[in-house]
Design an enzyme around this catalytic site. Structure first.
Site, short mmCIF file in Angstrom:
data_model
loop_
_atom_site.label_atom_id
_atom_site.label_comp_id
_atom_site.label_asym_id
_atom_site.label_seq_id
_atom_site.Cartn_x
_atom_site.Cartn_y
_atom_site.Cartn_z
N ASP A 94 0.83 -1.20 0.00
CA ASP A 94 0.00 0.00 0.00
C ASP A 94 0.87 1.26 0.00
OD1 ASP A 94 -2.73 1.18 0.40
OD2 ASP A 94 -1.78 1.96 2.20
N GLU B 186 1.52 -0.29 -5.13
CA GLU B 186 0.57 0.76 -5.49
C GLU B 186 1.39 2.03 -5.73
OE1 GLU B 186 -3.37 3.05 -3.70
OE2 GLU B 186 -1.73 2.49 -2.35
#
Length: 516
Positions: free
Chosen positions: A221, A258
């Protein structure tokens, strides 16, 4: 229709670590919304385990679970214990059983690892907030207000991934002046990766999940935001070190980042991460499918992107998606138009790279931000029959009235689900299409409403395949250029009605054909 003889003996992706990500299709799951096993209304790990046969039948080779560690929020992107399972979702024993059952079905398990920040309720931050003399103070980023002002750091530009304009926050009741940095909001303080003890702790967390628990990799993330934009090379350096730690702990383990920015700035992340999501392509696919014309020149864009990535790492994996937990669902972006949703699926599952399905995408689930509306309960059946539908919130966009539940679509050979299942099965069986490292080549075909490209396996020992997509509501006769003189026959069609004749092929409305 005929099928390529070479494709019949190729099996779907194995859970073998060295192949995770290199072939097959991945599936993103928000555990809270997926399947409820104990009747409390909240999806859980045992619910996911109960649906592994469904995922195997769909043709999925790996599942990505959004965060499952303890957290005070519904989404769990602010962790309070990196070594635990949130009790709402079950126990560590439940998770180990899920991994075992998934591996028995040749399905890999990837978890969301949220290293960018913790919760303010994490014991690290609870200790750090006691003041500068605390051993955990340096786990986070602190500055005095005068220094924040002097360095012109008081505000940040709002970005696609964070609406926080004022990222410096004070600890309530603190006797010291320093403020902590929280890019996303005050409840998520950023970690300080310049502090070696914190780095080593993070590496221990990764080893724990890989070797002690047995996961097959991580989705990382906010991978671009460990450091501010002006210090971005430090991000690259950290992920290279992280990649070495992961590979040493479990050779072949998969990592996907990401990283939402320009291709030139994504490319360096491939030095440490095996895959990164292609968000620009996601937006492009939705646009050209909606307009029913390749106004963006998708193949030219991808050719440039892949060359850029390959310059850094020839073994890059381009992670493809139509939507995810942070973006409006493709079902709503295309206004529930099933024919266009099938075209989007055709592109996702035939372009080179690793396709990700966001749970419910295969049945056309709908959703528009705020985030809760794009993370609604999966529709297994009509409500009266749906014993595993989660009830943590009622669907606003995806209900039995707006979206046909899975049970109804499974019985309909023309449904969106049946389309996904058949397309994934063919992709998994084909030596070129299932090679997520296969490479893209442009064609000489230039016709309005058509997207056409050539793929060749990364090994170079498989035949070329030509893939032709009709984005429009009418059949199109596609004329080959001299470059496609090797094309001999259609080996797969998503809809009946294609025909091959010497130097041309007719592609049905909203159809796709694969030619060898």
């Amino acid at each position: 229709m005929t099928t390529s003889p070479a494709s019949a003996s190729v099996n779907p992706a194995s859970v073998n670590q060295l192949r995770t990500g290199r072939s097959g299709v991945h599936y993103e799951i928000f555990v809270r919304s997926f399947a409820d096993s104990n009747g409390d209304g909240i999806g859980d790990l045992n619910g996911v385990t109960s649906k592994l046969d469904y995922l195997k039948d769909l043709g999925v080779s790996a599942i990505w679970l959004m965060p499952i560690s303890p957290s005070p929020t519904y989404h769990k992107y602010d962790v309070t214990d990196y070594y635990g399972i949130d009790p709402e979702y079950g126990t560590m024993d439940d998770f180990r059983r899920l991994i075992t059952e998934a591996h028995q079905r040749d399905i890999a398990v990837i978890i969301d690892l949220v290293l960018h920040h913790t919760s303010i309720r994490h014991p690290w931050f609870q200790e750090a907030a006691k003041g500068p003399d605390n051993p955990y103070w340096h786990y986070y980023k602190w500055l005095r207000p005068d220094e924040i002002k002097r360095r012109k750091l008081a505000t940040r530009d709002i970005t696609a991934d964070s609406g926080e304009k004022n990222p410096w926050h004070s600890v309530k009741g603190a006797s010291y002046p320093e403020q902590y940095y929280g890019m996303f909001w005050s409840g998520m303080p950023d970690l300080n990766f310049d502090y070696r003890p914190l780095r080593e702790e993070v590496f221990s967390i990764a080893r724990f999940w890989l070797t002690n628990v047995g996961v097959d990799g991580f989705r990382l993330d906010a991978a671009r935001h460990l450091y501010r934009e002006s210090e971005e090379p430090k991000n690259h350096e950290f992920w290279q070190e992280f990649g070495r730690v992961v590979e040493a702990a479990k050779p072949g383990a998969y990592t996907v980042g990401e990283v939402w920015t320009r291709p030139e700035r994504i490319a360096p992340y491939f030095r440490g991460l095996k895959a990164n999501f292609n968000f620009d392509l996601q937006l492009m696919v939705a646009e050209i499918v909606r307009q029913e014309d390749d106004t963006e020149d998708l193949v030219e864009f991808l050719t440039y992107v892949h060359k850029t990535f390959s310059n850094v790492n020839p073994e890059f994996i381009d992670a493809l998606l139509l939507s995810n937990h942070d973006q409006n669902r493709i079902g709503s972006m295309l206004k529930g138009n099933i024919a266009q949703l099938k075209v989007a699926a055709n592109l996702l599952l035939t372009l080179p790279g690793l396709p990700y399905l966001y749970y419910g995408e295969e049945i056309g689930m709908l959703g528009v931000k705020p985030d809760e509306n794009i993370r609604e309960p999966f529709l297994w059946d009509i409500r009266a029959n749906d014993t595993q539908r989660t009830r943590w919130r009622r669907g606003t966009y995806s209900t039995s009235q707006t979206v046909r539940p899975l049970a109804q679509q499974q019985a309909n050979p023309d449904s969106l689900f049946s389309h996904y299942k058949r397309l994934i099965a063919y992709r998994n069986s084909h030596p070129v299409l299932t090679d997520n490292l296969s490479r893209l080549f442009p064609t000489g075909i230039r016709q309005k409403g058509i997207v056409a490209f050539i793929r060749q396996a990364s090994t170079g020992d498989a035949p070329l395949v030509l893939v032709v997509h009709n984005l429009t509501r009418k059949p199109i006769e596609v004329v080959f250029s001299p470059d496609e003189s090797w094309c001999r026959c259609v080996v797969f069609e998503t809809l009946p009605g294609s025909s091959f004749n010497d130097d041309r092929v007719t592609v049905p409305a909203y159809g796709c054909v694969v030619i060898e």
